[in-house]
Design an enzyme around this catalytic site. Sequence first.
Site, PDB file in Angstrom:
ATOM      1  N   GLU A 171       0.792  -1.387   0.067  1.00  0.00           N
ATOM      2  CA  GLU A 171       0.092   0.088   0.099  1.00  0.00           C
ATOM      3  C   GLU A 171       0.780   1.252  -0.016  1.00  0.00           C
ATOM      4  OE1 GLU A 171      -2.155  -2.782   3.015  1.00  0.00           O
ATOM      5  OE2 GLU A 171      -0.230  -2.865   2.012  1.00  0.00           O
ATOM      6  N   LEU A 190      19.177 -30.172  -4.624  1.00  0.00           N
ATOM      7  CA  LEU A 190      18.175 -29.395  -3.835  1.00  0.00           C
ATOM      8  C   LEU A 190      18.561 -28.097  -3.499  1.00  0.00           C
ATOM      9  CD1 LEU A 190      16.928 -32.018  -1.221  1.00  0.00           C
ATOM     10  CD2 LEU A 190      16.087 -31.408  -3.564  1.00  0.00           C
ATOM     11  N   CYS A 215      -0.199   0.427   7.672  1.00  0.00           N
ATOM     12  CA  CYS A 215      -0.643   1.101   6.214  1.00  0.00           C
ATOM     13  C   CYS A 215      -2.004   1.864   6.663  1.00  0.00           C
ATOM     14  CB  CYS A 215      -0.782  -0.439   5.377  1.00  0.00           C
ATOM     15  SG  CYS A 215       0.518  -1.287   5.184  1.00  0.00           S
ATOM     16  N   SER A 234       2.615 -42.032   0.057  1.00  0.00           N
ATOM     17  CA  SER A 234       2.461 -41.923   1.446  1.00  0.00           C
ATOM     18  C   SER A 234       1.937 -40.511   2.064  1.00  0.00           C
ATOM     19  CB  SER A 234       3.769 -42.149   2.267  1.00  0.00           C
ATOM     20  OG  SER A 234       4.270 -43.603   2.084  1.00  0.00           O
ATOM     21  N   THR A 260      15.282 -41.084  -3.700  1.00  0.00           N
ATOM     22  CA  THR A 260      15.411 -39.960  -4.633  1.00  0.00           C
ATOM     23  C   THR A 260      17.057 -39.622  -4.530  1.00  0.00           C
ATOM     24  OG1 THR A 260      13.489 -38.986  -4.694  1.00  0.00           O
ATOM     25  CG2 THR A 260      14.990 -37.592  -5.294  1.00  0.00           C
ATOM     26  N   ARG A 276      10.953 -23.563  -5.841  1.00  0.00           N
ATOM     27  CA  ARG A 276      11.737 -23.731  -4.610  1.00  0.00           C
ATOM     28  C   ARG A 276      12.027 -22.510  -3.834  1.00  0.00           C
ATOM     29  NH1 ARG A 276      16.683 -27.660  -6.988  1.00  0.00           N
ATOM     30  NH2 ARG A 276      15.636 -29.751  -6.853  1.00  0.00           N
ATOM     31  N   ALA A 283       7.614 -34.205 -11.507  1.00  0.00           N
ATOM     32  CA  ALA A 283       7.674 -34.059 -12.922  1.00  0.00           C
ATOM     33  C   ALA A 283       7.305 -35.510 -13.461  1.00  0.00           C
ATOM     34  CB  ALA A 283       9.150 -33.780 -13.403  1.00  0.00           C
TER      35      ALA A 283
END
Length: 352
Positions: free
Chosen positions: A46, A197, A78, A297, A189, A177, A147
Amino acid sequence: MRRALALAARGWGRVCPNPLVGAVVVRDGQVVGEGFHGSYGGAHAEVEALRAAADRARGATLYVTLEPCNHHGKTPPCTEAILRAGVRRVVYAVADPTAAAGGGAERLRGEGIEVESGLCAEEAHDLNAVFFTASVEQRTYVCLKLALSLDARIAEAPGRRTAISGPRAIREAHRLRAGYDALAVGIGTVLSDDPLLTVREWPVPSRPPVRIVLDSQLRTPLVSRLVATTPDALLWLLAGRDSPRARRDALESRGARIIAVGEAAPGRLDLREVLQILWGEGIHSVLFEGGSALASSLLAERLVDRLELFYAPTFLGPEALPAFRAGPPERWRLAARRALGPDTLLSLVRAT
């Protein structure tokens, strides 16, 4: 208001734990000022929009994606800036749920300003779902990103690293990310992909996300890229309480932090306890990036708030690794659909 929402998104990765907020000042049917909250501790949307409008804000309408704040924090209220500017009318999308900052609408009405709410409320809530979840439900917000091929496969075979997404989809994944407190994967993975990562194809966020591996028996290799880069980015390994002491010592000596978690079943960490631990550590949002067992899961236990599904125009076939062991047991609402070159991103939120 849609322009204000687009402006708000520009603060992605730079305002946490504050919400993303955009504002537009309109007078006589013309936009005379706009702004967004660009950094934590910086001016609110604002104030930026009113500053851009200057004297043209008098008698104008202010559109803002979140109810104007009414408290002294890192910046003044604000509401005070709005009153000084002489704005005639304020339209906001969603109310501020926090006790400290809320009440702005009531204050403005008390000063004779016309106030309306609810315009584009669903879109505004989706944009700040992390903020609302943390403020109202006091828990970590969970997003699952995958993906996929068109036949919902994530790899040509278990344990085989498979490139699926194109360059634009990869860049968007890195942008995602940047907006989360933590990035998490399962040990499968790590063993198959050896990921970093980190945020690489997008500006580094103000608080780089913590890297998390769910690794019940601490099988993360000492020579992995995750371990090798602990001086540059935090690495937390969530392990079972009976994980090998020697492995714990070796990984800790290389900079990883080990956090003990109970097991829901042999070799499978209790995901609810994982999320409770993350909340206690100040992690308000986590982006899970797979793999198949972890994704299944999370969905089976109804722990996912948002799905980011990157579909590539290819088929991997029936022998490839499926993304899900079973279909999601909940209903989902399509929040956004985007074309990213040949790929398509479907953003889904859990239906309430």
